[in-house]
Design a protein around this motif. Structure first.
Motif, PDB file in Angstrom:
ATOM      1  N   ASP A  78       0.795  -1.233   0.000  1.00 53.18           N
ATOM      2  CA  ASP A  78       0.000   0.000   0.000  1.00 53.18           C
ATOM      3  C   ASP A  78       0.830   1.286   0.000  1.00 53.18           C
ATOM      4  O   ASP A  78       0.265   2.375  -0.014  1.00 53.18           O
ATOM      5  CB  ASP A  78      -0.965   0.009   1.195  1.00 53.18           C
ATOM      6  CG  ASP A  78      -0.239  -0.239   2.506  1.00 53.18           C
ATOM      7  OD1 ASP A  78       0.904  -0.751   2.470  1.00 53.18           O
ATOM      8  OD2 ASP A  78      -0.792   0.080   3.553  1.00 53.18           O
ATOM      9  N   TYR A  79       2.143   1.181   0.021  1.00 52.49           N
ATOM     10  CA  TYR A  79       2.973   2.393  -0.105  1.00 52.49           C
ATOM     11  C   TYR A  79       4.404   1.985  -0.435  1.00 52.49           C
ATOM     12  O   TYR A  79       4.804   0.831  -0.215  1.00 52.49           O
ATOM     13  CB  TYR A  79       2.928   3.256   1.164  1.00 52.49           C
ATOM     14  CG  TYR A  79       3.649   2.666   2.345  1.00 52.49           C
ATOM     15  CD1 TYR A  79       4.957   3.016   2.640  1.00 52.49           C
ATOM     16  CD2 TYR A  79       3.026   1.724   3.159  1.00 52.49           C
ATOM     17  CE1 TYR A  79       5.622   2.456   3.708  1.00 52.49           C
ATOM     18  CE2 TYR A  79       3.679   1.161   4.231  1.00 52.49           C
ATOM     19  CZ  TYR A  79       4.988   1.527   4.500  1.00 52.49           C
ATOM     20  OH  TYR A  79       5.649   0.962   5.545  1.00 52.49           O
ATOM     21  N   LEU A  80       5.131   2.969  -0.984  1.00 56.68           N
ATOM     22  CA  LEU A  80       6.538   2.753  -1.308  1.00 56.68           C
ATOM     23  C   LEU A  80       7.325   3.810  -0.554  1.00 56.68           C
ATOM     24  O   LEU A  80       6.990   4.994  -0.627  1.00 56.68           O
ATOM     25  CB  LEU A  80       6.730   2.878  -2.821  1.00 56.68           C
ATOM     26  CG  LEU A  80       8.075   2.483  -3.419  1.00 56.68           C
ATOM     27  CD1 LEU A  80       7.901   2.156  -4.911  1.00 56.68           C
ATOM     28  CD2 LEU A  80       9.126   3.558  -3.270  1.00 56.68           C
ATOM     29  N   MET A  81       8.324   3.394   0.195  1.00 54.71           N
ATOM     30  CA  MET A  81       9.177   4.349   0.891  1.00 54.71           C
ATOM     31  C   MET A  81      10.588   4.148   0.366  1.00 54.71           C
ATOM     32  O   MET A  81      11.008   3.006   0.167  1.00 54.71           O
ATOM     33  CB  MET A  81       9.116   4.092   2.398  1.00 54.71           C
ATOM     34  CG  MET A  81       9.663   5.220   3.247  1.00 54.71           C
ATOM     35  SD  MET A  81      11.383   5.067   3.636  1.00 54.71           S
ATOM     36  CE  MET A  81      11.372   3.541   4.536  1.00 54.71           C
ATOM     37  N   TYR A  82      11.274   5.241   0.067  1.00 48.89           N
ATOM     38  CA  TYR A  82      12.644   5.081  -0.426  1.00 48.89           C
ATOM     39  C   TYR A  82      13.572   6.049   0.291  1.00 48.89           C
ATOM     40  O   TYR A  82      13.139   7.081   0.816  1.00 48.89           O
ATOM     41  CB  TYR A  82      12.712   5.277  -1.952  1.00 48.89           C
ATOM     42  CG  TYR A  82      12.506   6.707  -2.394  1.00 48.89           C
ATOM     43  CD1 TYR A  82      11.235   7.206  -2.614  1.00 48.89           C
ATOM     44  CD2 TYR A  82      13.594   7.555  -2.579  1.00 48.89           C
ATOM     45  CE1 TYR A  82      11.052   8.529  -3.004  1.00 48.89           C
ATOM     46  CE2 TYR A  82      13.415   8.875  -2.976  1.00 48.89           C
ATOM     47  CZ  TYR A  82      12.144   9.360  -3.185  1.00 48.89           C
ATOM     48  OH  TYR A  82      11.961  10.664  -3.564  1.00 48.89           O
ATOM     49  N   HIS A  83      14.844   5.675   0.313  1.00 45.69           N
ATOM     50  CA  HIS A  83      15.893   6.545   0.855  1.00 45.69           C
ATOM     51  C   HIS A  83      16.855   6.875  -0.280  1.00 45.69           C
ATOM     52  O   HIS A  83      17.191   5.988  -1.079  1.00 45.69           O
ATOM     53  CB  HIS A  83      16.729   5.841   1.919  1.00 45.69           C
ATOM     54  CG  HIS A  83      15.951   5.179   3.013  1.00 45.69           C
ATOM     55  ND1 HIS A  83      15.184   5.880   3.907  1.00 45.69           N
ATOM     56  CD2 HIS A  83      15.858   3.874   3.365  1.00 45.69           C
ATOM     57  CE1 HIS A  83      14.656   5.023   4.778  1.00 45.69           C
ATOM     58  NE2 HIS A  83      15.029   3.814   4.464  1.00 45.69           N
ATOM     59  N   ILE A  84      17.327   8.117  -0.310  1.00 46.95           N
ATOM     60  CA  ILE A  84      18.458   8.446  -1.180  1.00 46.95           C
ATOM     61  C   ILE A  84      19.573   8.971  -0.277  1.00 46.95           C
ATOM     62  O   ILE A  84      19.331   9.752   0.638  1.00 46.95           O
ATOM     63  CB  ILE A  84      18.081   9.441  -2.301  1.00 46.95           C
ATOM     64  CG1 ILE A  84      17.149  10.554  -1.806  1.00 46.95           C
ATOM     65  CG2 ILE A  84      17.425   8.703  -3.457  1.00 46.95           C
ATOM     66  CD1 ILE A  84      16.751  11.553  -2.879  1.00 46.95           C
ATOM     67  N   ILE A  85      20.768   8.483  -0.538  1.00 53.36           N
ATOM     68  CA  ILE A  85      21.916   8.766   0.335  1.00 53.36           C
ATOM     69  C   ILE A  85      22.881   9.681  -0.406  1.00 53.36           C
ATOM     70  O   ILE A  85      23.208   9.425  -1.566  1.00 53.36           O
ATOM     71  CB  ILE A  85      22.656   7.456   0.684  1.00 53.36           C
ATOM     72  CG1 ILE A  85      21.676   6.453   1.289  1.00 53.36           C
ATOM     73  CG2 ILE A  85      23.821   7.721   1.634  1.00 53.36           C
ATOM     74  CD1 ILE A  85      22.215   5.032   1.273  1.00 53.36           C
ATOM     75  N   PHE A  86      23.321  10.724   0.276  1.00 58.29           N
ATOM     76  CA  PHE A  86      24.308  11.638  -0.313  1.00 58.29           C
ATOM     77  C   PHE A  86      25.544  11.676   0.582  1.00 58.29           C
ATOM     78  O   PHE A  86      25.519  12.287   1.649  1.00 58.29           O
ATOM     79  CB  PHE A  86      23.691  13.034  -0.513  1.00 58.29           C
ATOM     80  CG  PHE A  86      22.541  12.997  -1.475  1.00 58.29           C
ATOM     81  CD1 PHE A  86      22.763  12.974  -2.834  1.00 58.29           C
ATOM     82  CD2 PHE A  86      21.241  12.910  -1.016  1.00 58.29           C
ATOM     83  CE1 PHE A  86      21.704  12.875  -3.739  1.00 58.29           C
ATOM     84  CE2 PHE A  86      20.172  12.825  -1.898  1.00 58.29           C
ATOM     85  CZ  PHE A  86      20.417  12.811  -3.266  1.00 58.29           C
ATOM     86  N   PRO A  87      26.609  10.983   0.151  1.00 56.34           N
ATOM     87  CA  PRO A  87      27.831  10.968   0.965  1.00 56.34           C
ATOM     88  C   PRO A  87      28.511  12.337   0.907  1.00 56.34           C
ATOM     89  O   PRO A  87      28.538  12.969  -0.153  1.00 56.34           O
ATOM     90  CB  PRO A  87      28.712   9.927   0.265  1.00 56.34           C
ATOM     91  CG  PRO A  87      27.868   9.280  -0.786  1.00 56.34           C
ATOM     92  CD  PRO A  87      26.758  10.219  -1.095  1.00 56.34           C
ATOM     93  N   HIS A  88      29.051  12.782   2.040  1.00 57.02           N
ATOM     94  CA  HIS A  88      29.798  14.054   2.065  1.00 57.02           C
ATOM     95  C   HIS A  88      31.297  13.819   2.203  1.00 57.02           C
ATOM     96  O   HIS A  88      32.112  14.504   1.592  1.00 57.02           O
ATOM     97  CB  HIS A  88      29.326  14.927   3.225  1.00 57.02           C
ATOM     98  CG  HIS A  88      27.869  15.251   3.135  1.00 57.02           C
ATOM     99  ND1 HIS A  88      27.331  15.914   2.059  1.00 57.02           N
ATOM    100  CD2 HIS A  88      26.839  14.980   3.969  1.00 57.02           C
ATOM    101  CE1 HIS A  88      26.024  16.043   2.237  1.00 57.02           C
ATOM    102  NE2 HIS A  88      25.702  15.485   3.380  1.00 57.02           N
TER     103      HIS A  88
END
Ligand code: FES
Ligand SMILES: [Fe+2]
Length: 372
Positions: free
Chosen positions: A282-292
């Protein structure tokens, strides 16, 4: 139909965690930029964030600020946030809407939403000035299942997108990801290397200890994976309840026409270099990662729902948001503790268990790319 493997089936006894330098060394991080980040495609979000012409947001990737916008023809574009006059950062507001153009606040050089230079006070007087040579610099862009990907290397060509993404082709299409709408976004700042976030995502060995709530929703040993080698990894977990929510109930309209069984599973895929997908009925959750740098990363998480989800009686997105926000904080904290531990002189590589075969696969692919 993909072949699925139990986690332990693809386990090779004796594989060890990476040496310390891979989590702490600035030289290794510089090599990761050259060998991995510059060659692959960073996900910067889902297209539902910029639904109308002129909508934009800024995304920083490895020190570069990019303007991600929707132009008048509804195409999505990515421009370096750098004026072609004297190089000034053009746009400061993290998101918003351009009317018809993008103007630098310094001397009012102005660009169309297609990036073309359309205004530069007094430059009409200079016959030799070639306006067409000074558009905003664009970054290559690709859209996959509604997700926006960019490459930020100006020196050479990235890996061909379609070739790289072949293993993911059609994999999440039944959930109609490109139709979904984002209803919530969180930003997390982590004192952790980006690889710890990938590695933690790729095992549920920690679920009984770190996630008391999540652990009541799934049997972690039910994990089966269909992507077990290469830059994209993952598979599914059986759901004990209807969905991964605080109440365990469906909180919104089902996302698509799911085949028998998929309505009782959560699918989890990690996509090098920065996208983690959590696909539920019933839902899609995503993460996007930005390395510093070796020890710091930003994570942006979004929760996507069926576009008509609000019309369903009992629509309760908070049930999904609260579930993952709590789970995320547990995961991010343990990633930070991993980072603290790996910096110790006492750290030496440890044995992977049969429940961590995807981590060993991640390391193998990573080391191969670093050596190429
Ligand atoms: S630096 Fe942008 S207009 Fe001068
Ligand atoms: Fe976790």
């Amino acid at each position: 139909m993909s072949k699925f493997y139990k986690t332990a089936e693809t386990f090779i006894p004796g594989e060890m965690t990476l040496p310390q330098k891979y989590y702490t060394s600035p030289q290794i991080f510089a090599r990761e930029k050259e060998r991995i980040f510059d060659r692959t495609w960073f996900c910067v979000g889902h297209h539902s964030r910029i639904p109308n012409p002129g909508d934009y947001f800024l995304q920083e990737i490895l020190g570069e600020s990019l303007i991600i916008l929707r132009d008048r023809e509804m195409n999505i574009r990515a421009f370096y946030n750098v004026c072609r006059h004297r190089g000034t950062r053009i746009c400061e507001q993290p998101e918003g809407q351009f009317k018809n153009s993008i103007q630098c606040n310094y001397h009012a050089w102005t660009y169309g939403l297609d990036g073309k230079l359309i205004g530069a006070p007094f430059m009409r007087e200079i016959a030799e000035f070639r306006w067409e040579d000074f558009p905003l610099r664009a970054a290559p862009i690709q859209i996959w299942e509604g997700f926006i990907f960019v490459n930020t290397n100006l020196q050479s060509q990235p890996l061909p997108f379609d070739e790289l993404f072949a293993p993911m082709q059609g994999r999440i299409s039944p959930w109609n990801p490109s139709q979904l709408k984002a209803l919530h976004r969180e930003r997390y700042e982590l004192a952790s290397n980006w690889k710890y976030i990938f590695q933690n995502f790729n095992e549920c060995y920690h679920c009984p200890t770190i996630h008391p709530l999540l652990n009541t929703m799934t049997t972690y040993i039910s994990a089966e994976n269909d992507l077990v080698e290469g830059p994209f990894l993952g598979g599914f977990l059986d759901l004990k309840k209807e969905s991964m929510t605080v109440t365990g109930r469906l909180c919104a309209l089902p996302l698509g026409q799911l085949c028998e069984g998929d309505d009782k599973r959560g699918y989890y895929y990690s996509l090098l270099p920065n996208l983690l997908l959590n696909v539920h009925p019933d839902y899609l959750m995503y993460h996007i990662i930005f390395p510093h740098d070796p020890g710091h990363s930003t994570i942006i998480s979004e929760w996507l729902f069926h576009p008509e989800a609000a019309s369903r009686p009992g629509f309760n997105p908070q049930d999904a948001i609260d579930f993952w926000h709590e789970t995320n904080l547990q995961d991010w904290h343990i990633c930070e503790l991993s980072q603290q531990g790996v910096q110790s002189a006492a750290y030496t590589p440890g044995w992977y268990t049969p429940r961590e075969s995807l981590l060993a696969a991640f390391d193998r692919d990573y080391l191969k790319r670093m050596e190429e």
